[in-house]
Write a protein that holds these residues in place. Structure first.
Motif, mmCIF file in Angstrom:
data_model
loop_
_atom_site.group_PDB
_atom_site.id
_atom_site.type_symbol
_atom_site.label_atom_id
_atom_site.label_comp_id
_atom_site.label_asym_id
_atom_site.label_seq_id
_atom_site.Cartn_x
_atom_site.Cartn_y
_atom_site.Cartn_z
ATOM 1 N N GLU A 96 0.888 4.153 -2.677
ATOM 2 C CA GLU A 96 0.587 5.517 -2.234
ATOM 3 C C GLU A 96 1.639 6.496 -2.757
ATOM 4 O O GLU A 96 1.303 7.601 -3.212
ATOM 5 C CB GLU A 96 0.528 5.567 -0.710
ATOM 6 N N ARG A 97 2.913 6.113 -2.708
ATOM 7 C CA ARG A 97 3.966 6.985 -3.236
ATOM 8 C C ARG A 97 3.783 7.209 -4.734
ATOM 9 O O ARG A 97 3.939 8.330 -5.240
ATOM 10 C CB ARG A 97 5.341 6.372 -2.955
ATOM 11 N N SER A 127 0.822 -1.218 0.000
ATOM 12 C CA SER A 127 0.000 0.000 0.000
ATOM 13 C C SER A 127 0.851 1.261 0.000
ATOM 14 O O SER A 127 0.535 2.238 -0.687
ATOM 15 C CB SER A 127 -0.930 -0.001 1.224
ATOM 16 N N ARG A 128 1.941 1.243 0.758
ATOM 17 C CA ARG A 128 2.810 2.430 0.790
ATOM 18 C C ARG A 128 3.486 2.663 -0.555
ATOM 19 O O ARG A 128 3.639 3.817 -1.003
ATOM 20 C CB ARG A 128 3.851 2.286 1.901
#
Length: 464
Positions: free
Chosen positions: A167-168, A163-164
């Motif tokens: 997200e980036r 997810s990170r």
């Protein structure tokens, strides 16, 4: 999946069968702490301090002790579902857990309490922003992991690594979209402004970043799903012996009699953490034996679903017209690795032949009986799977994630082509960026249909 997400729900959260400990979990929906207190008094005879384990009796309606165990109360929003949650941890017998479950359902002070549907606790965690959709799916992946590497992968996704990364990428994409949308307001300055802001360089960086995420996701999907490997060939070429050699156990009956294997035999093994679902099949030949014919029909059914087909030959005989027929009958696009078995009977060395002009496939020479060359086969399977060594940075991924990533990559490619062909068509450029962002957001659930959510969570176990 029920459309009512505010009801209180209950389920046995541990696996069916006997165990040292069994857990009954209640999530109270939109009900307040006073209702939780009434259930605690009815079942445990006292109120519980939030986030403290308390040894209590579990009481029947008549005040008799059904069991004794640990009561745990997690006050909203600091719980798995984000709602008030009560967990009753008792002995893991099926009967006592059902007694405790029915006792809770009979407490009138908790209006609307019902049995949870599969995945409903995790669905609520998603709806209450405790997990995004990729993390929620990682919960199921962690439970179902068949290898240590797959479990570590799912753990990283549950911790938010996937997810990170997304997200980036989405943040960078949004910044580029803002730049393009702002430029649309000043059409006379489009080209100079975008060039000055290095819009093309930013798009190239986005595509490179997405390609890395795709690569990691493919590795994670491989660890999660594994590969389906089907052994095919004429009778008595050593398919069952090869299955036994790969599995390291005598799973299939091996005799010198052709046609010994009449039905498929399946076994899951792992190579460097990748699950390989290996299927030994009936030898492919014309036969009057009805049972063997059924086995051969099942062989072709398994071949249609295979990721890799291992075509076995007797190294003493080599490639025959019958083998030519087998190759010609394989589905188009299936990956085939040719195995020359029984090299021990020729005193020939094990190894791998490069792809030849006459036979567009790689050849592995081995002996299933002695084990010589098995390591070459394992290496070839990893190479064909596209596996790369080292799993420290990859995360669990599913086919729907790969589809969304491929679609996003296509939209970014379209954007690059629009920019190259017509620098003035910024509206089309902007639209492709918007579509790419939508496909990426599908993965974490920011934009996801209710039908898809129902399909995803219905595959979870009850109590999770």
């Amino acid at each position: 999946m029920s459309t009512t997400h505010q009801d209180p729900i209950i389920a046995v959260a541990t696996a069916p069968g006997r165990g040292g400990i069994g857990v009954v979990r209640v999530s109270f929906g939109k009900l307040g702490a006073e209702v939780v207190a009434r259930l605690m008094l009815a079942i445990c005879g006292q109120e519980l301090t939030p986030r403290h384990a308390t040894y209590v009796p579990f009481l029947s309606a008549q005040g008799e002790v059904l069991d004794r165990g640990i009561g745990l109360y997690f006050a909203a929003p600091h719980s798995y579902t984000g709602e008030h949650v009560l967990e009753l941890q008792g002995h893991g017998g099926p009967v006592v857990l059902q007694l405790l479950l029915q006792r809770c359902l009979a407490v009138h002070e908790v209006p609307g309490l019902r049995l949870a549907e599969p995945g409903e606790f995790t669905h609520r965690a998603f709806l209450n922003d405790k997990l995004d959709l990729a993390q929620a799916e990682a919960v199921a992946d962690l439970i179902e992991a068949s290898t240590e590497a797959a479990a570590r992968c799912a753990g990283r996704s549950l911790d938010g690594a996937f997810s990170r990364a997304l997200e980036r990428l989405v943040d960078d994409l949004i910044r580029l979209r803002m730049l393009v949308e702002a430029t649309l307001d000043f059409p006379e300055e489009e080209v100079d402004f975008l060039e000055a802001a290095d819009a093309h360089g930013k798009l190239a960086a986005l595509r490179h970043e997405l390609a890395q995420i795709q690569s990691d996701a493919r590795q994670g999907a491989l660890l999660r799903e594994g590969l389906s490997v089907v052994l095919v060939g004429q009778p008595n070429v050593g398919k069952s012996s090869l299955l036994n050699a790969l599995a390291g156990a005598e799973l299939a009956i091996v005799t010198p009699i052709a046609g010994t294997t009449r039905d498929k035999v399946a076994q899951t093994i792992q190579i460097e953490g990748i699950p390989l679902h290996i299927i030994d099949t009936a030898g492919l030949r014309e036969t009057e034996d009805e049972i063997e014919r059924i086995g051969i029909a099942r062989t072709w059914q398994a071949i249609k679903q295979a990721d890799i087909v291992l075509h076995l030959l007797d190294a003493r005989i080599g490639f025959t017209p019958e083998d030519e027929e087998i190759i010609a009958s394989l589905p188009a696009g299936v990956t085939v690795l040719q195995i020359h078995n029984k090299i021990d009977l020729l005193a020939a060395p094990a190894g791998v032949n490069a792809i030849t002009e006459t036979q567009a496939m790689r050849i592995v020479r081995l002996s299933a009986k002695s084990g010589a060359g098995i390591e070459h086969l394992r290496a070839q399977l990893l190479e064909l799977a596209g596996w790369r060594a080292g799993t420290e940075n990859i995360y669990s991924a599913r086919e729907r994630h790969l589809i969304a990533l491929r679609a996003a990559a296509q939209h970014l490619q379209n954007a690059a082509e629009q920019a190259a062909q017509n620098a003035q068509a910024l509206d089309l450029f902007a639209e492709e960026l918007r579509l790419a962002q939508l496909r990426l957001n599908e993965i974490t659930g920011e934009f996801t249909s209710d039908d898809l959510l129902g399909e995803i969570f219905s595959r979870f176990c009850i109590g999770k």
